[in-house]
Design a protein around this motif. Structure first.
Motif, PDB file in Angstrom:
ATOM      1  N   PRO A   6       4.860   4.578   7.391  1.00 41.97           N
ATOM      2  CA  PRO A   6       6.078   3.787   7.168  1.00 41.97           C
ATOM      3  C   PRO A   6       5.823   2.289   7.149  1.00 41.97           C
ATOM      4  CG  PRO A   6       6.536   5.572   8.692  1.00 41.97           C
ATOM      5  CD  PRO A   6       5.044   5.587   8.450  1.00 41.97           C
ATOM      6  N   GLY A   7       4.934   1.814   8.015  1.00 36.24           N
ATOM      7  CA  GLY A   7       4.645   0.387   8.067  1.00 36.24           C
ATOM      8  C   GLY A   7       3.992  -0.147   6.808  1.00 36.24           C
ATOM      9  N   GLU A   8       3.408   0.752   5.992  1.00 39.50           N
ATOM     10  CA  GLU A   8       2.764   0.322   4.754  1.00 39.50           C
ATOM     11  C   GLU A   8       3.761   0.188   3.606  1.00 39.50           C
ATOM     12  OE1 GLU A   8      -1.593   2.438   5.612  1.00 39.50           O
ATOM     13  OE2 GLU A   8      -0.038   3.505   4.474  1.00 39.50           O
ATOM     14  N   LEU A   9       4.976   0.714   3.791  1.00 37.92           N
ATOM     15  CA  LEU A   9       6.016   0.600   2.768  1.00 37.92           C
ATOM     16  C   LEU A   9       7.100  -0.386   3.167  1.00 37.92           C
ATOM     17  CD1 LEU A   9       7.504   1.449   0.174  1.00 37.92           C
ATOM     18  CD2 LEU A   9       8.478   3.360   1.479  1.00 37.92           C
ATOM     19  N   PHE A  10       7.582  -0.262   4.388  1.00 35.30           N
ATOM     20  CA  PHE A  10       8.735  -1.053   4.812  1.00 35.30           C
ATOM     21  C   PHE A  10       8.285  -2.438   5.282  1.00 35.30           C
ATOM     22  CE2 PHE A  10      10.077   3.366   5.134  1.00 35.30           C
ATOM     23  CZ  PHE A  10      11.217   3.327   4.338  1.00 35.30           C
ATOM     24  N   THR A  11       7.902  -3.228   4.290  1.00 33.24           N
ATOM     25  CA  THR A  11       7.476  -4.612   4.496  1.00 33.24           C
ATOM     26  C   THR A  11       8.394  -5.507   3.664  1.00 33.24           C
ATOM     27  OG1 THR A  11       5.946  -4.593   2.631  1.00 33.24           O
ATOM     28  CG2 THR A  11       5.097  -3.798   4.749  1.00 33.24           C
ATOM     29  N   GLY A  12       8.020  -6.760   3.519  1.00 31.20           N
ATOM     30  CA  GLY A  12       8.844  -7.673   2.736  1.00 31.20           C
ATOM     31  C   GLY A  12       8.948  -7.294   1.274  1.00 31.20           C
ATOM     32  N   GLY A  13       7.981  -6.517   0.769  1.00 31.18           N
ATOM     33  CA  GLY A  13       7.996  -6.148  -0.640  1.00 31.18           C
ATOM     34  C   GLY A  13       8.586  -4.792  -0.933  1.00 31.18           C
ATOM     35  N   VAL A  14       9.255  -4.177   0.058  1.00 31.70           N
ATOM     36  CA  VAL A  14       9.753  -2.818  -0.139  1.00 31.70           C
ATOM     37  C   VAL A  14      10.774  -2.738  -1.278  1.00 31.70           C
ATOM     38  CG1 VAL A  14      11.570  -3.103   1.616  1.00 31.70           C
ATOM     39  CG2 VAL A  14      10.760  -0.802   1.012  1.00 31.70           C
ATOM     40  N   LEU A  40       0.809  -1.219   0.000  1.00 26.98           N
ATOM     41  CA  LEU A  40       0.000   0.000   0.000  1.00 26.98           C
ATOM     42  C   LEU A  40       0.847   1.277   0.000  1.00 26.98           C
ATOM     43  CD1 LEU A  40      -2.980   0.901   0.077  1.00 26.98           C
ATOM     44  CD2 LEU A  40      -2.806   0.947   2.584  1.00 26.98           C
ATOM     45  N   GLY A  41       2.109   1.161   0.404  1.00 31.05           N
ATOM     46  CA  GLY A  41       2.916   2.364   0.628  1.00 31.05           C
ATOM     47  C   GLY A  41       3.574   2.936  -0.611  1.00 31.05           C
ATOM     48  N   ILE A  42       2.970   2.800  -1.787  1.00 31.52           N
ATOM     49  CA  ILE A  42       3.549   3.342  -3.023  1.00 31.52           C
ATOM     50  C   ILE A  42       3.744   4.860  -2.928  1.00 31.52           C
ATOM     51  CG2 ILE A  42       3.371   3.444  -5.531  1.00 31.52           C
ATOM     52  CD1 ILE A  42       3.563   0.597  -4.327  1.00 31.52           C
ATOM     53  N   PRO A  43       2.763   5.625  -2.398  1.00 31.64           N
ATOM     54  CA  PRO A  43       2.978   7.079  -2.301  1.00 31.64           C
ATOM     55  C   PRO A  43       4.236   7.442  -1.513  1.00 31.64           C
ATOM     56  CG  PRO A  43       0.677   6.556  -1.921  1.00 31.64           C
ATOM     57  CD  PRO A  43       1.406   5.252  -1.949  1.00 31.64           C
ATOM     58  N   LEU A  44       4.475   6.747  -0.398  1.00 34.52           N
ATOM     59  CA  LEU A  44       5.656   7.042   0.415  1.00 34.52           C
ATOM     60  C   LEU A  44       6.938   6.685  -0.330  1.00 34.52           C
ATOM     61  CD1 LEU A  44       6.842   7.973   3.097  1.00 34.52           C
ATOM     62  CD2 LEU A  44       6.555   5.635   3.967  1.00 34.52           C
ATOM     63  N   SER A  45       6.895   5.684  -1.211  1.00 36.68           N
ATOM     64  CA  SER A  45       8.103   5.281  -1.934  1.00 36.68           C
ATOM     65  C   SER A  45       8.629   6.423  -2.797  1.00 36.68           C
ATOM     66  CB  SER A  45       7.827   4.047  -2.796  1.00 36.68           C
ATOM     67  OG  SER A  45       7.011   4.358  -3.918  1.00 36.68           O
ATOM     68  N   PHE A  46       7.733   7.222  -3.359  1.00 34.63           N
ATOM     69  CA  PHE A  46       8.173   8.357  -4.179  1.00 34.63           C
ATOM     70  C   PHE A  46       8.856   9.419  -3.315  1.00 34.63           C
ATOM     71  CE2 PHE A  46       4.696   6.739  -6.972  1.00 34.63           C
ATOM     72  CZ  PHE A  46       5.487   6.469  -8.080  1.00 34.63           C
ATOM     73  N   VAL A  47       8.384   9.585  -2.098  1.00 35.73           N
ATOM     74  CA  VAL A  47       9.007  10.547  -1.191  1.00 35.73           C
ATOM     75  C   VAL A  47      10.403  10.076  -0.796  1.00 35.73           C
ATOM     76  CG1 VAL A  47       8.819  11.694   1.049  1.00 35.73           C
ATOM     77  CG2 VAL A  47       6.756  11.287  -0.319  1.00 35.73           C
ATOM     78  N   VAL A  48      10.522   8.800  -0.431  1.00 34.10           N
ATOM     79  CA  VAL A  48      11.820   8.232  -0.038  1.00 34.10           C
ATOM     80  C   VAL A  48      12.823   8.357  -1.176  1.00 34.10           C
ATOM     81  CG1 VAL A  48      13.022   6.099   0.599  1.00 34.10           C
ATOM     82  CG2 VAL A  48      10.821   6.658   1.661  1.00 34.10           C
ATOM     83  N   LEU A  49      12.411   7.967  -2.372  1.00 33.19           N
ATOM     84  CA  LEU A  49      13.311   8.060  -3.524  1.00 33.19           C
ATOM     85  C   LEU A  49      13.616   9.513  -3.872  1.00 33.19           C
ATOM     86  CD1 LEU A  49      11.785   5.246  -5.750  1.00 33.19           C
ATOM     87  CD2 LEU A  49      14.063   5.245  -4.718  1.00 33.19           C
ATOM     88  N   GLY A  50      12.654  10.393  -3.674  1.00 32.74           N
ATOM     89  CA  GLY A  50      12.893  11.805  -3.923  1.00 32.74           C
ATOM     90  C   GLY A  50      13.998  12.355  -3.039  1.00 32.74           C
ATOM     91  N   VAL A  51      14.013  11.942  -1.764  1.00 29.99           N
ATOM     92  CA  VAL A  51      15.066  12.379  -0.842  1.00 29.99           C
ATOM     93  C   VAL A  51      16.422  11.840  -1.287  1.00 29.99           C
ATOM     94  CG1 VAL A  51      15.922  12.199   1.526  1.00 29.99           C
ATOM     95  CG2 VAL A  51      13.490  12.633   1.108  1.00 29.99           C
TER      96      VAL A  51
END
Length: 471
Positions: free
Chosen positions: A171-179, A26-37
């Protein structure tokens, strides 16, 4: 040109839905923020290098000036293969999307490869002209893409069947086994943001234009895609977005648009989905042709590839070479797809998926290498840059991007949808990275047989050796 390579409508309708569907995270939106940083930290050292090494070689020139000429040529060969893979792979999705448009809107059946060849002609014509012509065409298309996606975003947020929440950003929606798979998917949305340096020869203010374009692109891409991915979560509902993405793919976006807009507006969105892909094709084509020119100008490739023409100095030889290579690959896949079990989806599942992931792997590896090149170069040439610019940002970016390279390799079977034992799971990553070894061997041969040509590598048209790099 940078945002065109990112292809906003393609990423939101195709890339984001695929990310949800394949990873079930579910944490796709947060992934763009992390990669942006991470990529903003990369851009710190990258921009500092671009202000000092003002040649159109970008990755190649920066690595050569920081780590040496042999690693520089290795980086150049990886870049040429990676950008070509991205560009040619997009023809697969372009052919599919254009054929689908003809079928759904005009009830005309056109083979995907015929549509791809039509795009090939347009790209080729724009490629042999100055960048300002391509920029004018792409500027209009990209502006319309943004408009369509913003309309979708606000319709989705207004629909919100499960209410408005911060779902997708926890964070818990991104940092899972599929991160790992999520980040590998999402980083493809940023590919091309670093390409501003390729246009150093064609802008009025090389020192500042490249820096502003690079940082601006990272910020715009990260914020825009994070917001749009979150809007998708709201529009479908956090409990349904993964399932709906797996079932409908890009149809998630167009179905939402169809719920609030007339048929003609949805069809216009489908047209812009096609032009979004065309814009990315033109942008990556321009990058490849300029890389070829830069390498040829400095003696690392045959000199005829340095041929430019007109006031805008369009790299005509590099452009024609890239078009010829694209034609060969398109013909191979057209023949192979004739006997496929699913000829309609064949270009998407093979040409597009395989080659764009090869390209993404190569470009992330280049960014990691460039970060360490910035670390070395800026240590030798501080010139007023602080510790953060010289050391902290490049080091963090280099380590983070290196980890991402390993993650992409590990997750490659997931990214390309192949069974674990398939030979392509290791052959495709090898296509991205092996050119670096070949390029290094070529550079070492050049060093022994043609010292004068070797001396020009990484220094633009001049053969100066201000840093005393002799690797």
């Amino acid at each position: 040109m940078i945002i065109a390579a990112s292809a906003p409508l393609t990423v939101v309708a195709g890339g984001t839905t695929s990310n949800f569907a394949v990873t079930s995270v579910l944490g796709i939106p947060l992934s763009f923020v992390v990669l942006g940083v991470i990529l903003a930290l990369f851009a710190v050292g990258f921009s500092a290098l671009s202000s000092k090494v003002q040649t159109a070689g970008a990755f190649y020139s920066y690595v050569a000036r920081g780590l040496g000429r042999v690693p520089g040529v290795a980086a150049a060969w990886v870049a040429i293969v990676a950008y070509n893979a991205m560009q040619i792979g997009i023809y697969g999705m372009f052919g599919f999307a254009t054929a689908d448009l003809f079928a759904s809107v005009f009830s005309i059946t056109v083979p995907w490869w015929a549509c791809a060849l039509g795009g090939w002609v347009i790209v080729g014509v724009l490629g042999v002209n100055a960048v300002d012509l391509s920029a004018k065409v792409l500027g209009i298309l990209v502006a319309l893409e943004f408009l369509v996606v913003f309309v979708y975003d606000f319709i989705a947020i207004g629909t919100a069947p499960e209410g408005i929440s911060a779902a997708g950003f926890a964070p818990g929606e991104l940092f899972t086994g599929g991160v790992g798979a999520v980040l590998a998917f999402s980083v493809a949305a940023f590919m091309g943001f670093e390409s501003g340096a390729i246009y150093t020869d064609e802008v009025r203010d090389p020192r500042n234009t490249v820096r502003r374009a690079t940082f601006g692109a990272v910020i715009v891409i990260a914020v825009f895609y994070a917001f749009s991915a979150w809007a998708m979560v709201m529009g479908e509902g956090a409990s349904k977005v993964v399932e709906n993405s797996a079932t409908n793919g890009p149809g998630v976006v167009f179905a939402m648009l169809g719920s609030a807009l007339p048929v003609w507006a949805v069809q216009l969105g489908q047209v812009l989905f096609v032009t979004s892909l065309l814009a990315a094709l033109v942008s990556f084509h321009n990058v490849v042709s300029r890389y070829l020119r830069s390498l040829a100008r400095e003696g690392a490739l045959p000199s005829f590839l340095a041929t430019s023409r007109g006031v805008g100095r369009a790299p005509v030889a590099g452009s024609l070479t890239q078009s010829a290579l694209a034609m060969v690959v398109l013909l191979i896949f057209a023949v192979a797809g004739a006997g496929a079990e699913d000829p309609i989806m064949f270009p998407v599942l093979t040409l597009f998926t395989w080659l764009t992931n090869v390209g993404a792997l190569g470009l992330v590896a280049l960014m990691a290498l460039t970060s360490f090149a910035a670390l070395v170069f800026l240590r030798r040439n501080p010139d007023g840059h602080g510790v953060f610019t010289r050391v902290v940002a490049p080091l963090i970016a280099g380590v983070a991007l290196g980890i991402l390279v390993v993650t992409i390799i590990i997750q490659f079977p997931v990214l390309v949808g192949l069974e674990p034992g398939n030979v392509l799971n290791w052959l495709l990553p090898l296509i991205a990275l092996l050119p670096g070894v070949i390029g290094a061997l070529w550079a070492m041969w050049l060093r022994g047989t043609s010292p004068e040509r070797f001396a020009r590598i990484g220094h633009g048209s001049a053969a100066e050796d201000a840093e005393g790099v002799g690797l």
